[in-house]
Design an enzyme around this catalytic site. Sequence first.
Site, PDB file in Angstrom:
ATOM      1  N   HIS A  22       6.983   3.796  -3.598  1.00 35.72           N
ATOM      2  CA  HIS A  22       6.263   4.806  -2.820  1.00 35.72           C
ATOM      3  C   HIS A  22       5.650   4.201  -1.558  1.00 35.72           C
ATOM      4  O   HIS A  22       5.866   4.712  -0.448  1.00 35.72           O
ATOM      5  CB  HIS A  22       5.166   5.416  -3.692  1.00 35.72           C
ATOM      6  N   GLU A  23       4.906   3.135  -1.714  1.00 34.54           N
ATOM      7  CA  GLU A  23       4.200   2.556  -0.570  1.00 34.54           C
ATOM      8  C   GLU A  23       5.146   1.826   0.379  1.00 34.54           C
ATOM      9  O   GLU A  23       4.953   1.855   1.598  1.00 34.54           O
ATOM     10  CB  GLU A  23       3.086   1.628  -1.060  1.00 34.54           C
TER      11      GLU A  23
END
Length: 206
Positions: A22-23
């Site tokens: 995600h990041e």
Amino acid sequence: MFGFDPDMVFRIPALLIALTVHEYAHARAAVSLGDPTPRYAGRLTLNPIPHLDPIGLIMLWLFRFGWAKPVPINPFNLRNGRWGIMTVSLAGPGANIVMAFVSAVVFGVVAKLNLGNIEIYKVIQWTYTYNLILAVFNLIPVPPLDGSQIVSSFLPPRQADAYERIAPYGPFILMALVYLGVVGAFIYPVEAFIGRIISAIVALIV
């Protein structure tokens, strides 16, 4: 879903995969759009440690709702103005959905060819689950979640500034919404809908 159970050893790698994907997707999208800030902040990495937020991790671990440390960006560096911000914001949830799909495909192949054991199956299942949860949860329009940046990019500057002032209270608002069941009422139907789409596609190719 209180977190210290026999599946802990399988949930840890799955959780780290979901958060890191995600990041990293946020960081990669920002850098691709002209902002080097994530690179300078050490966030353009697949090492999970720089991406972890203690409160968000505890929330995700205990309640299946949480977040990682937001990737710092300089919106003035991004190409396409507000569309750039929206692209960066959507990159994280989008990457999680892709990872959930990949996990489902891998699970289908491993199961069909009888290549795995119960431990492998559990890691893949948790990877699928956490990625799907993280994708949908982050679309909720409450800071520090990605949905708030998406909403903010549509608002006029004055309204966007006012909206963003709730950011310091965002985690507490989210905790209250989780406790009241509001988040679950949103998450589970959307998660189930996306899951059905993924399952239908996987059934066609595996």
